[in-house]
Design an enzyme around this catalytic site. Structure first.
Site, mmCIF file in Angstrom:
data_model
loop_
_atom_site.group_PDB
_atom_site.id
_atom_site.type_symbol
_atom_site.label_atom_id
_atom_site.label_comp_id
_atom_site.label_asym_id
_atom_site.label_seq_id
_atom_site.Cartn_x
_atom_site.Cartn_y
_atom_site.Cartn_z
ATOM 1 N N GLU A 66 -3.205 -4.582 -2.908
ATOM 2 C CA GLU A 66 -3.783 -5.510 -3.880
ATOM 3 C C GLU A 66 -3.871 -4.871 -5.266
ATOM 4 O O GLU A 66 -3.535 -5.492 -6.276
ATOM 5 C CB GLU A 66 -5.175 -5.963 -3.428
ATOM 6 N N ASN B 131 0.839 -1.192 0.000
ATOM 7 C CA ASN B 131 0.000 0.000 0.000
ATOM 8 C C ASN B 131 0.877 1.247 0.000
ATOM 9 O O ASN B 131 1.973 1.261 0.554
ATOM 10 C CB ASN B 131 -1.000 -0.007 1.157
#
Length: 169
Positions: free
Chosen positions: A81, A68
């Site tokens: 992701e 992230n």
């Protein structure tokens, strides 16, 4: 007629395989989860101190990772992701994704369970729908437990996907 006379009930269930420790996974998936854990240390999360790593296993054995990346303008950040899956789409557009592993921790604490957010689920679904096979999702749990979902679509039972836009299919 009352509302209850016309109402039908839709029961939605989700099966998740639970392992007591990563060593119970197939070796390639245990290794993938380890890669997700390792990449959490590359996260840029000065505001939340919530470090997330994602690792993607391709059909040829290639592993792509992402973490992230936060921003002071919060909506400008991106989750691990989506970092990993968009990079995969850009660099390996013709490869099939076998699995995605996700690990998270708060600072230097032990790893804790964190399922992908809705935006990440939708992004991963797009990649699952463009290939012939499901993508397994491997999530680091608490106290070494590991959760495995057999398809991204399972996380979005009333999903919005390409079939909603393609009237000819």
């Amino acid at each position: 007629m009352s509302q209850t006379d016309q109402r039908k009930k839709l029961d939605i269930t989700l099966s998740i395989d639970v392992y007591d420790r990563p060593s119970e996974l197939a070796p390639e998936y245990a290794s993938l989860l380890k890669a997700a854990e390792k990449i959490t240390h590359q996260a840029y999360a000065p505001y939340s101190n919530f470090l997330v790593g994602a690792a993607i296993l391709l059909d040829d054995g290639t592993v792509v990772t992402g973490s992230n990346q936060e921003n002071a303008a919060y909506p400008s950040g991106i989750c691990a992701e989506r970092t990993a899956i968009y990079y995969t789409g850009a660099q390996y557009p013709n490869r099939t994704i076998k699995a995605i592993a996700v690990a998270a921790q708060r600072g230097d604490e032990v790893f804790l369970p964190a399922a992908p957010c809705g935006a990440c689920r939708q992004a991963m679904l797009e990649y699952e729908e463009k290939q012939p096979h499901n993508i397994q999702l491997i999530l680091q749990g608490q106290e070494e437990k590991v959760y495995v979902v057999s398809s991204i679509a399972d996380l979005l039972p009333l999903k919005f996907g390409k079939k909603n836009l393609n009237s000819g299919e």
